[in-house]
Design a protein around this motif. Structure first.
Motif, PDB file in Angstrom:
ATOM      1  N   ALA A 170       0.832  -1.199   0.000  1.00 54.18           N
ATOM      2  CA  ALA A 170       0.000   0.000   0.000  1.00 54.18           C
ATOM      3  C   ALA A 170       0.872   1.257   0.000  1.00 54.18           C
ATOM      4  O   ALA A 170       0.595   2.223  -0.724  1.00 54.18           O
ATOM      5  N   ALA A 171       1.936   1.237   0.791  1.00 50.82           N
ATOM      6  CA  ALA A 171       2.856   2.373   0.832  1.00 50.82           C
ATOM      7  C   ALA A 171       3.581   2.532  -0.502  1.00 50.82           C
ATOM      8  O   ALA A 171       3.794   3.657  -0.979  1.00 50.82           O
ATOM      9  N   GLN A 172       3.938   1.415  -1.124  1.00 48.95           N
ATOM     10  CA  GLN A 172       4.585   1.477  -2.439  1.00 48.95           C
ATOM     11  C   GLN A 172       3.655   2.114  -3.471  1.00 48.95           C
ATOM     12  O   GLN A 172       4.104   2.862  -4.346  1.00 48.95           O
ATOM     13  N   ALA A 173       2.373   1.799  -3.374  1.00 50.31           N
ATOM     14  CA  ALA A 173       1.409   2.371  -4.309  1.00 50.31           C
ATOM     15  C   ALA A 173       1.351   3.888  -4.181  1.00 50.31           C
ATOM     16  O   ALA A 173       1.269   4.610  -5.183  1.00 50.31           O
ATOM     17  N   LEU A 174       1.404   4.386  -2.950  1.00 50.12           N
ATOM     18  CA  LEU A 174       1.428   5.834  -2.754  1.00 50.12           C
ATOM     19  C   LEU A 174       2.695   6.439  -3.345  1.00 50.12           C
ATOM     20  O   LEU A 174       2.643   7.475  -4.004  1.00 50.12           O
ATOM     21  N   ARG A 175       3.809   5.783  -3.123  1.00 43.60           N
ATOM     22  CA  ARG A 175       5.067   6.295  -3.669  1.00 43.60           C
ATOM     23  C   ARG A 175       5.066   6.260  -5.196  1.00 43.60           C
ATOM     24  O   ARG A 175       5.770   7.049  -5.842  1.00 43.60           O
ATOM     25  N   ALA A 176       4.296   5.343  -5.770  1.00 46.02           N
ATOM     26  CA  ALA A 176       4.208   5.256  -7.231  1.00 46.02           C
ATOM     27  C   ALA A 176       3.322   6.348  -7.816  1.00 46.02           C
ATOM     28  O   ALA A 176       3.291   6.535  -9.035  1.00 46.02           O
ATOM     29  N   GLY A 177       2.593   7.058  -6.942  1.00 41.39           N
ATOM     30  CA  GLY A 177       1.783   8.164  -7.417  1.00 41.39           C
ATOM     31  C   GLY A 177       0.297   8.033  -7.167  1.00 41.39           C
ATOM     32  O   GLY A 177      -0.480   8.885  -7.614  1.00 41.39           O
ATOM     33  N   ALA A 178      -0.111   6.992  -6.464  1.00 40.21           N
ATOM     34  CA  ALA A 178      -1.549   6.816  -6.195  1.00 40.21           C
ATOM     35  C   ALA A 178      -2.075   7.942  -5.323  1.00 40.21           C
ATOM     36  O   ALA A 178      -1.423   8.361  -4.363  1.00 40.21           O
ATOM     37  N   TRP A 179      -3.275   8.392  -5.638  1.00 42.69           N
ATOM     38  CA  TRP A 179      -3.953   9.388  -4.812  1.00 42.69           C
ATOM     39  C   TRP A 179      -4.453   8.731  -3.532  1.00 42.69           C
ATOM     40  O   TRP A 179      -4.354   9.296  -2.439  1.00 42.69           O
ATOM     41  N   ALA A 180      -4.999   7.540  -3.683  1.00 40.66           N
ATOM     42  CA  ALA A 180      -5.487   6.751  -2.553  1.00 40.66           C
ATOM     43  C   ALA A 180      -5.333   5.282  -2.907  1.00 40.66           C
ATOM     44  O   ALA A 180      -5.058   4.928  -4.060  1.00 40.66           O
ATOM     45  N   VAL A 181      -5.498   4.422  -1.913  1.00 41.99           N
ATOM     46  CA  VAL A 181      -5.294   2.984  -2.099  1.00 41.99           C
ATOM     47  C   VAL A 181      -6.514   2.236  -1.587  1.00 41.99           C
ATOM     48  O   VAL A 181      -6.986   2.485  -0.468  1.00 41.99           O
ATOM     49  N   VAL A 182      -7.027   1.332  -2.406  1.00 46.04           N
ATOM     50  CA  VAL A 182      -8.131   0.457  -2.007  1.00 46.04           C
ATOM     51  C   VAL A 182      -7.570  -0.921  -1.669  1.00 46.04           C
ATOM     52  O   VAL A 182      -6.865  -1.524  -2.473  1.00 46.04           O
ATOM     53  N   VAL A 183      -7.906  -1.403  -0.484  1.00 45.89           N
ATOM     54  CA  VAL A 183      -7.532  -2.762  -0.075  1.00 45.89           C
ATOM     55  C   VAL A 183      -8.797  -3.504   0.312  1.00 45.89           C
ATOM     56  O   VAL A 183      -9.612  -2.991   1.084  1.00 45.89           O
ATOM     57  N   GLY A 184      -8.966  -4.684  -0.229  1.00 41.73           N
ATOM     58  CA  GLY A 184     -10.147  -5.472   0.079  1.00 41.73           C
ATOM     59  C   GLY A 184      -9.812  -6.796   0.710  1.00 41.73           C
ATOM     60  O   GLY A 184      -9.862  -6.955   1.928  1.00 41.73           O
ATOM     61  N   THR A 185      -9.436  -7.768  -0.111  1.00 44.32           N
ATOM     62  CA  THR A 185      -9.239  -9.150   0.326  1.00 44.32           C
ATOM     63  C   THR A 185      -8.372  -9.258   1.566  1.00 44.32           C
ATOM     64  O   THR A 185      -8.712  -9.994   2.508  1.00 44.32           O
ATOM     65  N   ALA A 186      -7.262  -8.556   1.602  1.00 46.53           N
ATOM     66  CA  ALA A 186      -6.303  -8.701   2.700  1.00 46.53           C
ATOM     67  C   ALA A 186      -6.841  -8.195   4.034  1.00 46.53           C
ATOM     68  O   ALA A 186      -6.283  -8.512   5.091  1.00 46.53           O
ATOM     69  N   ILE A 187      -7.927  -7.432   4.002  1.00 49.21           N
ATOM     70  CA  ILE A 187      -8.518  -6.913   5.232  1.00 49.21           C
ATOM     71  C   ILE A 187      -9.863  -7.560   5.528  1.00 49.21           C
ATOM     72  O   ILE A 187     -10.162  -7.873   6.684  1.00 49.21           O
ATOM     73  N   THR A 188     -10.658  -7.802   4.503  1.00 51.87           N
ATOM     74  CA  THR A 188     -12.069  -8.128   4.735  1.00 51.87           C
ATOM     75  C   THR A 188     -12.507  -9.498   4.233  1.00 51.87           C
ATOM     76  O   THR A 188     -13.706  -9.788   4.219  1.00 51.87           O
ATOM     77  N   HIS A 189     -11.574 -10.356   3.831  1.00 47.39           N
ATOM     78  CA  HIS A 189     -11.981 -11.653   3.285  1.00 47.39           C
ATOM     79  C   HIS A 189     -11.309 -12.790   4.053  1.00 47.39           C
ATOM     80  O   HIS A 189     -10.267 -13.318   3.651  1.00 47.39           O
ATOM     81  N   PRO A 190     -11.913 -13.203   5.178  1.00 48.52           N
ATOM     82  CA  PRO A 190     -11.299 -14.209   6.043  1.00 48.52           C
ATOM     83  C   PRO A 190     -10.995 -15.535   5.352  1.00 48.52           C
ATOM     84  O   PRO A 190      -9.985 -16.184   5.668  1.00 48.52           O
ATOM     85  N   SER A 191     -11.846 -15.961   4.420  1.00 46.55           N
ATOM     86  CA  SER A 191     -11.604 -17.241   3.760  1.00 46.55           C
ATOM     87  C   SER A 191     -10.288 -17.227   2.997  1.00 46.55           C
ATOM     88  O   SER A 191      -9.501 -18.177   3.070  1.00 46.55           O
ATOM     89  N   THR A 192     -10.034 -16.152   2.275  1.00 43.31           N
ATOM     90  CA  THR A 192      -8.791 -16.053   1.515  1.00 43.31           C
ATOM     91  C   THR A 192      -7.593 -15.908   2.428  1.00 43.31           C
ATOM     92  O   THR A 192      -6.552 -16.549   2.227  1.00 43.31           O
TER      93      THR A 192
END
Length: 236
Positions: A191-213
């Motif tokens: 996520a931090a790398q994405a910001l350094r690459a120029g992202a305005w914001a970062v969306v994270v889904g599976t790694a936070i909200t998907h217990p099965s995965t």
């Protein structure tokens, strides 16, 4: 600049979604997941389906990016204007839709769809794209945000094990519209790398909200480390 977009700058959006048939696939569960994400510091929420969007909008006072996955065609993320209008009317501040160059089921162009959402609902639009060309075209068509969401999920792009940071960087240089990094961001470092690459914001889904995965990641790693272990239910 729009206040919502400014609020998201350099911050985390948590995607609260569960796949059909899963135990967590209820609007109330997703509402609770969104509340937990907000408590953890999320600056925004991304949610799927009008029932989930409505439940989360009522409970969580954060910018809400909504979408509606529907159909078996290539274009299934908020595929038509009717889907987009329903998402906005359910309470989404931002309507996320397929921003690729593929034909849309209702025959409308991306630009026509974006313009209608703006005019009829006042909601912002996030275009989920898979290539640099699509992102440039989406920005030109009036998208308020451009996401890398579909990189690796179209027939003409390759799926990397991690986020497509090259696409993030290319889009951030090529367009004036804020770029949202999304897709296969599995660690805080990514996520931090994405910001350094120029992202305005970062969306994270599976790694936070998907217990099965997430459980599968751990179970798989442990199985690889102990190949002699079987799945026998020795506790019976």
């Amino acid at each position: 600049m729009n206040k919502l977009i400014a609020h998201l700058r350099h911050r985390l959006v948590v995607s609260c979604q569960a796949y059909p048939g899963e135990p967590m696939r209820t609007p109330d569960t997703m509402r609770r997941v969104a509340l937990a994400a907000a408590k953890g510091g999320a600056a925004g929420i991304r949610a799927q389906g009008v029932a989930d969007i409505a439940a989360i909008r009522e409970a969580v006072d954060l910018p809400l990016i909504g979408l509606w996955k529907d159909g078996d065609d290539d274009v299934f993320i908020t595929p038509t204007l009717e889907h987009a209008l329903a998402v906005a009317r359910a309470g989404a501040h931002v309507v996320a839709l397929d921003g690729t160059a593929r034909p849309r089921p209702d025959g409308r162009t991306l630009g026509d769809t974006i313009a209608a959402v703006h005019e009829l609902t006042g909601a912002l639009v996030m275009a989920d794209c898979s290539t640099l060309g699509e992102g440039i075209a989406a920005a030109a068509a009036g998208a308020d945000l451009v996401g890398t969401t579909l990189s690796g999920y179209t027939a003409y792009t390759s799926k990397q094990p991690g986020p497509d940071l090259d696409l993030v960087a290319q889009l951030a240089t090529a367009i004036d519209v804020p770029v949202i990094a999304e897709g296969r961001i599995h660690t805080p470092a990514q996520a931090a790398q994405a910001l350094r690459a120029g992202a305005w914001a970062v969306v994270v889904g599976t790694a936070i909200t998907h217990p099965s995965t997430i459980t599968g990641w751990f179970a798989s790693a442990m199985a690889d480390a102990n190949p002699a272990v079987t799945e026998a239910k020795l506790w019976l």
